[in-house]
Write an enzyme that holds these catalytic residues in place. Structure first.
Site, PDB file in Angstrom:
ATOM      1  N   HIS A 123      39.344  33.392  34.538  1.00 40.22           N
ATOM      2  CA  HIS A 123      40.493  32.863  33.794  1.00 40.22           C
ATOM      3  C   HIS A 123      41.236  34.020  33.112  1.00 40.22           C
ATOM      4  CE1 HIS A 123      38.138  29.257  34.467  1.00 40.22           C
ATOM      5  NE2 HIS A 123      39.135  28.513  34.037  1.00 40.22           N
ATOM      6  N   LYS A 160      42.551  40.511  35.099  1.00 39.19           N
ATOM      7  CA  LYS A 160      41.541  40.679  36.150  1.00 39.19           C
ATOM      8  C   LYS A 160      42.009  40.034  37.461  1.00 39.19           C
ATOM      9  CE  LYS A 160      37.171  40.581  34.739  1.00 39.19           C
ATOM     10  NZ  LYS A 160      35.807  40.121  34.389  1.00 39.19           N
ATOM     11  N   GLU A 186      28.811  29.218  31.525  1.00 40.18           N
ATOM     12  CA  GLU A 186      28.269  30.132  30.523  1.00 40.18           C
ATOM     13  C   GLU A 186      27.516  31.246  31.233  1.00 40.18           C
ATOM     14  OE1 GLU A 186      25.556  30.055  26.506  1.00 40.18           O
ATOM     15  OE2 GLU A 186      26.172  28.156  27.409  1.00 40.18           O
ATOM     16  N   ASP A 228      31.824  40.546  37.426  1.00 37.50           N
ATOM     17  CA  ASP A 228      31.325  40.676  36.061  1.00 37.50           C
ATOM     18  C   ASP A 228      31.336  42.160  35.776  1.00 37.50           C
ATOM     19  OD1 ASP A 228      30.412  39.215  33.724  1.00 37.50           O
ATOM     20  OD2 ASP A 228      28.622  40.439  33.915  1.00 37.50           O
ATOM     21  N   SER A 229      32.073  42.530  34.766  1.00 36.61           N
ATOM     22  CA  SER A 229      32.202  43.953  34.512  1.00 36.61           C
ATOM     23  C   SER A 229      32.116  44.207  33.028  1.00 36.61           C
ATOM     24  CB  SER A 229      33.522  44.476  35.086  1.00 36.61           C
ATOM     25  OG  SER A 229      34.593  43.689  34.632  1.00 36.61           O
ATOM     26  N   GLY A 272      41.460  45.197  28.312  1.00 38.32           N
ATOM     27  CA  GLY A 272      40.092  45.379  27.823  1.00 38.32           C
ATOM     28  C   GLY A 272      39.904  46.722  27.127  1.00 38.32           C
ATOM     29  N   ASP A 286      40.151  49.658  28.421  1.00 35.10           N
ATOM     30  CA  ASP A 286      40.806  50.763  29.136  1.00 35.10           C
ATOM     31  C   ASP A 286      41.333  51.873  28.225  1.00 35.10           C
ATOM     32  OD1 ASP A 286      40.196  49.574  31.526  1.00 35.10           O
ATOM     33  OD2 ASP A 286      42.251  49.034  32.061  1.00 35.10           O
ATOM     34  N   HIS A 337      35.903  51.331  38.666  1.00 35.70           N
ATOM     35  CA  HIS A 337      34.631  50.669  38.983  1.00 35.70           C
ATOM     36  C   HIS A 337      34.869  49.484  39.907  1.00 35.70           C
ATOM     37  CE1 HIS A 337      36.587  48.997  35.508  1.00 35.70           C
ATOM     38  NE2 HIS A 337      35.762  47.986  35.386  1.00 35.70           N
ATOM     39  N   ARG A 338      35.978  48.752  39.673  1.00 29.25           N
ATOM     40  CA  ARG A 338      36.286  47.595  40.508  1.00 29.25           C
ATOM     41  C   ARG A 338      36.628  48.054  41.925  1.00 29.25           C
ATOM     42  NH1 ARG A 338      39.083  45.085  36.816  1.00 29.25           N
ATOM     43  NH2 ARG A 338      37.241  43.970  36.117  1.00 29.25           N
TER      44      ARG A 338
END
Length: 199
Positions: A14, A18, A45, A74-75, A158, A160, A185-186
């Site tokens: 959401h 991202k 969750e 998930d990062s 985030g 960054d 990383h992504r």
């Protein structure tokens, strides 16, 4: 190892930043992309204790709820002086308002309180593709660097603005998005996913 034959994929997130970043990485592969937010899917969750565990949990939930191939990420930001924190709790450090200004301030305050001089850090990204039948493929990428003395730059999202990747003087928040995307990383996790499932 399973290859992608579908032409539509749901991004199990959401987070608009991202979703945009993942959508750009997938654009060359002709996949129609929708987000979990677009489909009003609930956010599960995150109860696992690793990036890959949480990525698998989110991807499986989205694939099951939508009946579509799902991709979850998930990062997080792992700081050496904080023994890898905030790590899998990176988003939680931003609080209910998702204010990463607060999260970055907390990183700097806790580093200062730790008394440790090590400014090393890494961004880590786990990616999971999940099919509606429950099959998953997972990948992990990381980029190492240093924690800046203070947040700099308004690009990215985030943490960054607080992260200076090895070999650069600018933070991820100061680098051009194309430069960041090429070595993030992504991007590193995506290289593995593409080579395994899409190429």
């Amino acid at each position: 190892m399973r290859r992608v034959t579908e032409n539509k994929l749901v991004i199990a997130s959401h987070n608009a930043g991202k979703v945009r970043e993942i959508g750009a990485l997938l654009a060359p592969y002709g996949l129609e992309v929708v987000s979990a937010g677009d489909l009003d899917l609930p956010e599960p969750e995150e109860t696992e204790d690793s990036f890959i565990g949480n990525a698998e949990l989110k991807a499986r939930a989205a694939a099951k709820a939508s009946g579509l191939l799902a991709l979850a990420d998930d990062s997080g930001f792992a700081v050496n002086a904080l023994d890898g924190a905030p790590g899998i709790y990176s988003a939680r450090w931003a609080g209910p308002s998702k204010d990463f200004g607060i999260a970055m301030q907390r990183v700097l305050e806790e580093m200062s309180a730790s008394g440790r001089k090590d400014r090393g850090a890494a961004f880590i990204c786990a990616l999971t593709l999940a099919w509606p039948d429950g099959h998953v493929e997972s990948f992990e990428g990381r980029v190492s660097g240093q924690v800046a003395e203070a947040p700099r730059g308004t690009n990215g999202f985030g943490y960054d603005p607080l992260f200076i990747p090895d070999g650069y003087e600018q933070t991820f928040g100061e680098l051009e998005p194309a430069t960041k995307h090429a070595m993030s990383h992504r991007a590193r996790a995506f290289e593995q996913l593409i080579a395994t499932c899409l190429a």
